[in-house]
Design an enzyme around this catalytic site. Structure first.
Site, PDB file in Angstrom:
ATOM      1  N   LYS A 112     -13.472  -0.045  15.430  1.00 41.31           N
ATOM      2  CA  LYS A 112     -12.148  -0.687  15.590  1.00 41.31           C
ATOM      3  C   LYS A 112     -11.633  -0.541  17.015  1.00 41.31           C
ATOM      4  O   LYS A 112     -10.970  -1.435  17.546  1.00 41.31           O
ATOM      5  CB  LYS A 112     -11.150  -0.092  14.589  1.00 41.31           C
ATOM      6  CG  LYS A 112     -11.416  -0.545  13.162  1.00 41.31           C
ATOM      7  CD  LYS A 112     -10.504   0.114  12.141  1.00 41.31           C
ATOM      8  CE  LYS A 112     -10.895  -0.340  10.733  1.00 41.31           C
ATOM      9  NZ  LYS A 112     -10.174   0.348   9.678  1.00 41.31           N
ATOM     10  N   LYS A 115       9.141 -17.050 -10.490  1.00 42.43           N
ATOM     11  CA  LYS A 115       8.383 -15.925 -11.064  1.00 42.43           C
ATOM     12  C   LYS A 115       7.223 -16.475 -11.918  1.00 42.43           C
ATOM     13  O   LYS A 115       7.445 -17.352 -12.756  1.00 42.43           O
ATOM     14  CB  LYS A 115       9.316 -15.076 -11.918  1.00 42.43           C
ATOM     15  CG  LYS A 115       8.662 -13.853 -12.482  1.00 42.43           C
ATOM     16  CD  LYS A 115       9.615 -13.053 -13.349  1.00 42.43           C
ATOM     17  CE  LYS A 115       8.837 -11.992 -14.098  1.00 42.43           C
ATOM     18  NZ  LYS A 115       9.623 -11.369 -15.151  1.00 42.43           N
ATOM     19  N   PRO A 137      -2.953 -12.185  10.273  1.00 49.73           N
ATOM     20  CA  PRO A 137      -3.243 -11.920  11.689  1.00 49.73           C
ATOM     21  C   PRO A 137      -3.348 -10.415  11.902  1.00 49.73           C
ATOM     22  O   PRO A 137      -2.721  -9.628  11.185  1.00 49.73           O
ATOM     23  CB  PRO A 137      -2.011 -12.488  12.410  1.00 49.73           C
ATOM     24  CG  PRO A 137      -0.942 -12.537  11.368  1.00 49.73           C
ATOM     25  CD  PRO A 137      -1.626 -12.727  10.043  1.00 49.73           C
ATOM     26  N   ASP A 158      -4.382  -6.520   5.284  1.00 55.83           N
ATOM     27  CA  ASP A 158      -5.383  -7.373   5.938  1.00 55.83           C
ATOM     28  C   ASP A 158      -5.358  -8.793   5.367  1.00 55.83           C
ATOM     29  O   ASP A 158      -5.699  -9.745   6.051  1.00 55.83           O
ATOM     30  CB  ASP A 158      -6.792  -6.777   5.740  1.00 55.83           C
ATOM     31  CG  ASP A 158      -6.999  -5.545   6.621  1.00 55.83           C
ATOM     32  OD1 ASP A 158      -6.498  -5.546   7.754  1.00 55.83           O
ATOM     33  OD2 ASP A 158      -7.634  -4.579   6.162  1.00 55.83           O
ATOM     34  N   LYS A 208     -11.027  -4.182  18.425  1.00 59.84           N
ATOM     35  CA  LYS A 208      -9.609  -4.549  18.588  1.00 59.84           C
ATOM     36  C   LYS A 208      -9.146  -4.392  20.031  1.00 59.84           C
ATOM     37  O   LYS A 208      -7.974  -4.564  20.331  1.00 59.84           O
ATOM     38  CB  LYS A 208      -8.743  -3.698  17.643  1.00 59.84           C
ATOM     39  CG  LYS A 208      -9.007  -3.972  16.175  1.00 59.84           C
ATOM     40  CD  LYS A 208      -8.023  -3.255  15.261  1.00 59.84           C
ATOM     41  CE  LYS A 208      -8.455  -3.349  13.800  1.00 59.84           C
ATOM     42  NZ  LYS A 208      -7.392  -3.813  12.914  1.00 59.84           N
ATOM     43  N   VAL A 265      -2.209  -5.396  15.902  1.00 57.20           N
ATOM     44  CA  VAL A 265      -2.554  -4.554  17.050  1.00 57.20           C
ATOM     45  C   VAL A 265      -3.613  -5.233  17.933  1.00 57.20           C
ATOM     46  O   VAL A 265      -3.570  -5.132  19.163  1.00 57.20           O
ATOM     47  CB  VAL A 265      -2.953  -3.126  16.615  1.00 57.20           C
ATOM     48  CG1 VAL A 265      -4.369  -3.072  16.052  1.00 57.20           C
ATOM     49  CG2 VAL A 265      -2.808  -2.140  17.748  1.00 57.20           C
ATOM     50  N   ASN A 295       0.842  -1.201   0.000  1.00 57.11           N
ATOM     51  CA  ASN A 295       0.000   0.000   0.000  1.00 57.11           C
ATOM     52  C   ASN A 295       0.878   1.253   0.000  1.00 57.11           C
ATOM     53  O   ASN A 295       2.108   1.148  -0.038  1.00 57.11           O
ATOM     54  CB  ASN A 295      -0.963  -0.019   1.197  1.00 57.11           C
ATOM     55  CG  ASN A 295      -0.190  -0.091   2.504  1.00 57.11           C
ATOM     56  OD1 ASN A 295       0.559   0.816   2.848  1.00 57.11           O
ATOM     57  ND2 ASN A 295      -0.349  -1.203   3.218  1.00 57.11           N
ATOM     58  N   PHE A 298      -4.310   3.127  14.803  1.00 54.81           N
ATOM     59  CA  PHE A 298      -4.701   4.163  13.855  1.00 54.81           C
ATOM     60  C   PHE A 298      -5.819   3.573  13.003  1.00 54.81           C
ATOM     61  O   PHE A 298      -5.862   2.362  12.802  1.00 54.81           O
ATOM     62  CB  PHE A 298      -3.522   4.544  12.947  1.00 54.81           C
ATOM     63  CG  PHE A 298      -2.694   5.685  13.472  1.00 54.81           C
ATOM     64  CD1 PHE A 298      -1.897   5.518  14.595  1.00 54.81           C
ATOM     65  CD2 PHE A 298      -2.709   6.925  12.842  1.00 54.81           C
ATOM     66  CE1 PHE A 298      -1.130   6.556  15.089  1.00 54.81           C
ATOM     67  CE2 PHE A 298      -1.940   7.983  13.322  1.00 54.81           C
ATOM     68  CZ  PHE A 298      -1.156   7.804  14.435  1.00 54.81           C
TER      69      PHE A 298
HETATM   70  O1  PMT Z   1       2.880   6.057   6.553  1.00 54.21           O
HETATM   71  P1  PMT Z   1       2.337   7.403   6.130  1.00 54.21           P
HETATM   72  O2  PMT Z   1       2.496   7.643   4.654  1.00 54.21           O
HETATM   73  O3  PMT Z   1       2.871   8.522   6.964  1.00 54.21           O
HETATM   74  O4  PMT Z   1       0.756   7.371   6.374  1.00 54.21           O
HETATM   75  C1  PMT Z   1       0.245   7.308   7.657  1.00 54.21           C
HETATM   76  C2  PMT Z   1      -0.949   6.344   7.747  1.00 54.21           C
HETATM   77  C3  PMT Z   1      -2.108   6.877   6.930  1.00 54.21           C
HETATM   78  C4  PMT Z   1      -0.544   4.962   7.254  1.00 54.21           C
HETATM   79  C5  PMT Z   1      -1.322   6.244   9.261  1.00 54.21           C
HETATM   80  O5  PMT Z   1      -1.658   7.508   9.742  1.00 54.21           O
HETATM   81  C6  PMT Z   1      -2.459   5.274   9.484  1.00 54.21           C
HETATM   82  O6  PMT Z   1      -3.626   5.561   9.366  1.00 54.21           O
HETATM   83  N1  PMT Z   1      -2.109   4.004   9.819  1.00 54.21           N
HETATM   84  C7  PMT Z   1      -3.057   2.882   9.962  1.00 54.21           C
HETATM   85  C8  PMT Z   1      -3.276   2.262   8.599  1.00 54.21           C
HETATM   86  C9  PMT Z   1      -4.220   1.061   8.673  1.00 54.21           C
HETATM   87  O7  PMT Z   1      -3.794  -0.037   8.371  1.00 54.21           O
HETATM   88  O8  PMT Z   1      -5.401   1.323   9.135  1.00 54.21           O
HETATM   89  P2  PMT Z   1      -6.586   0.209   9.337  1.00 54.21           P
HETATM   90  O9  PMT Z   1      -7.779   0.994   9.643  1.00 54.21           O
HETATM   91  O10 PMT Z   1      -6.615  -0.750   8.196  1.00 54.21           O
HETATM   92  O11 PMT Z   1      -6.112  -0.614  10.612  1.00 54.21           O
HETATM   93  C10 PMT Z   1      -6.497  -0.261  11.934  1.00 54.21           C
HETATM   94  C11 PMT Z   1      -5.373  -0.562  12.889  1.00 54.21           C
HETATM   95  O12 PMT Z   1      -5.106  -1.949  12.897  1.00 54.21           O
HETATM   96  C12 PMT Z   1      -4.070   0.109  12.556  1.00 54.21           C
HETATM   97  O13 PMT Z   1      -3.460   0.531  13.779  1.00 54.21           O
HETATM   98  C13 PMT Z   1      -3.232  -0.981  11.906  1.00 54.21           C
HETATM   99  O14 PMT Z   1      -1.819  -0.810  12.156  1.00 54.21           O
HETATM  100  C14 PMT Z   1      -3.744  -2.204  12.626  1.00 54.21           C
HETATM  101  N2  PMT Z   1      -3.712  -3.448  11.843  1.00 54.21           N
HETATM  102  C15 PMT Z   1      -4.467  -3.615  10.716  1.00 54.21           C
HETATM  103  C16 PMT Z   1      -4.461  -4.823  10.064  1.00 54.21           C
HETATM  104  C17 PMT Z   1      -3.658  -5.876  10.563  1.00 54.21           C
HETATM  105  N3  PMT Z   1      -3.631  -7.049   9.937  1.00 54.21           N
HETATM  106  N4  PMT Z   1      -2.930  -5.688  11.657  1.00 54.21           N
HETATM  107  C18 PMT Z   1      -2.937  -4.510  12.304  1.00 54.21           C
HETATM  108  O15 PMT Z   1      -2.243  -4.344  13.307  1.00 54.21           O
END
Ligand code: PMT
Length: 408
Positions: free
Chosen positions: A340, A292, A308, A282, A344, A311, A213, A326
């Site tokens: 979330k 390849k 998995p 995810d 979570k 967080v 991403n 986040f």
């Molecule tokens: O890196 P930059 O370019 O500075 O951009 C910053 C950002 C936009 C990436 C950052 O501010 C941000 O929003 N990070 C969270 C991105 C994200 O994966 O969001 P989510 O809503 O999909 O996930 C929610 C939370 O679960 C996040 O804390 C994520 O780290 C965590 N997660 C998600 C999926 C997973 N399999 N494991 C996780 O731990």
């Protein structure tokens, strides 16, 4: 002595019998979390070997002013700039005399002239030399010239190595380390072990392709630096990004979500605050081709399976730290973030709108709302560095509160 966490202390050692106590001083400073580098005068090396101090400090010891090899590594000006505090212990009568005259005739005196960091000395000498009018005049001259940036620790009084009794003994290393700590303010997160995740993950399709991403890591790195500056011991678990490794932060580089989970779990038990700013995939391809994948038909299908949740796993761990996530959303930002927060099991979530080009992914700026069960706080558009500092203040406050009123 939590004020010494992450502080850079340049320890100057001059020639005197008390130089042997400098080894213990290095140990106390290191134990308190400081990064210690040592500069020795020629006289000091008659009393204790550079090797001992190198082993204890974990850094090369500096002693020659005109050594091209050493200057190529970390020269005298860089050392002078590196230090948050320059501590000379023991400081001999001869060193005080040279310093008070502004001499720069060896590495240590040159650094003393070149540094803008506070200078602290722990005098150690025979009682008669300490009482001598010239020594006292030299000391007074230094106090007058250097003012608030100059600190004198001791000396202590008592029996001396030469058999005399009186003032001139170097203070105990533990007392000197505590006096150094008193020179620094206590950071909001002093002594706390804090983990930050940052950047994207890469989920392999075959040996040359992956799914990822747009995360640049800027937000997570800024948070790690702000936490470090607030006194925390920071571990940064980072996906592949184009950012330099931040100083005084332990960097763990990973690729996939599962690598990130392994590193996160390795921190459990030690970690008190966990901040997940990484954009973790995810889903990942169910199978990773060994070779390849060759171009063939008009379409290929890749079956994806769930990764998995890093967080959520941390927040449900039996040794769970204070956990902040986040939420990257493109619509109904706060509603999804609240979902979330609960699902979570987080203590706080920072919701940002990643549909906007001026903030979020890859931008230098961000705008967000931090949400927790009993409240929320909005952050208007600002640089990620400024937001990181403000978020760290809020997180430190909420963390301290959670320690005072643990959830039943
Ligand atoms: O890196 P930059 O370019 O500075 O951009 C910053 C950002 C936009 C990436 C950052 O501010 C941000 O929003 N990070 C969270 C991105 C994200 O994966 O969001 P989510 O809503 O999909 O996930 C929610 C939370 O679960 C996040 O804390 C994520 O780290 C965590 N997660 C998600 C999926 C997973 N399999 N494991 C996780 O731990």
């Amino acid at each position: 002595m939590q004020q010494l966490t992450n502080k850079r202390i340049l320890l100057g050692i001059t020639g005197g019998i008390a130089a042997y106590k400098s080894a213990e001083l290095v140990r106390h400073l290191k134990k308190a979390g400081a990064d210690v580098r040592v500069v020795m005068t020629k006289g000091a090396m008659e009393f204790i070997t550079p090797l001992t101090l190198q082993a204890l400090s974990g850094n090369p010891v500096h002693h020659a002013l005109l050594d091209p090899e050493a200057e190529a590594g970390m020269g005298h000006i860089e050392l002078a700039k590196w230090a948050d505090l320059l501590l000379v212990a023991p400081a001999s009568a001869n060193f005080l005399a040279r310093l008070s005259q502004g001499l720069g005739d060896d590495l240590l005196t040159t650094i003393c002239l070149a540094t803008e960091a506070p200078l602290a000395i722990a005098p150690a000498m025979n009682q008669a030399m300490w009482k001598d009018g010239t020594t006292q005049q030299n000391l007074q001259r230094l106090i007058d010239i250097k003012g608030k940036n100059f600190h004198v620790f001791g000396p202590d009084a008592g029996e001396q190595a030469c058999g005399d009794v009186g003032p001139g003994r170097m203070l105990d290393p533990e007392v000197i380390a505590a006096s150094c700590a008193d020179l620094f303010e206590t950071g909001l997160l002093a002594g706390i072990n804090l983990v930050v995740t940052a950047g994207p993950t890469r989920e392999a399709i075959d040996p040359v392709r992956y799914i990822s991403n747009h995360s640049s890591g800027k937000m997570g790195y800024a948070i790690a630096e702000a936490a470090r500056d607030a006194g925390a011991r920071v571990t940064l678990i980072s996906g592949p990004v184009n950012l330099p490794a931040p100083e005084r932060i332990t960097l763990k580089q990973i690729n996939s979500a599962r690598d990130m989970l392994d590193e996160a779990l390795a921190q459990m038990g030690e970690c008190q605050v966990f901040i997940a700013a990484a954009a973790v995939a995810d889903y990942r391809p169910l199978t990773v081709a060994n070779q390849k994948i060759k171009k063939s038909g008009d379409q290929i299908d890749i079956t994806m399976i769930k990764n998995p949740d890093v967080v959520a796993t941390v927040a449900h761990h039996e040794q769970r730290p204070f956990t902040v996530g986040f939420a990257a959303e493109t619509q109904a930002v706060e509603d999804y973030a609240r979902g979330k927060l609960t699902n979570k099991n987080l203590d706080m979530i920072v919701a940002n709108d990643v549909s906007r080009e001026d903030i979020g992914f890859n931008s230098d700026n961000n705008a967000a709302t931090a949400i927790w069960q009993e409240g929320q706080q909005s952050f208007d558009s600002m640089s990620k560095h400024t937001m990181a500092r403000q978020l760290i203040e809020l997180i430190a406050m909420r963390y301290q509160e959670s320690q005072q009123h643990p959830a039943g």
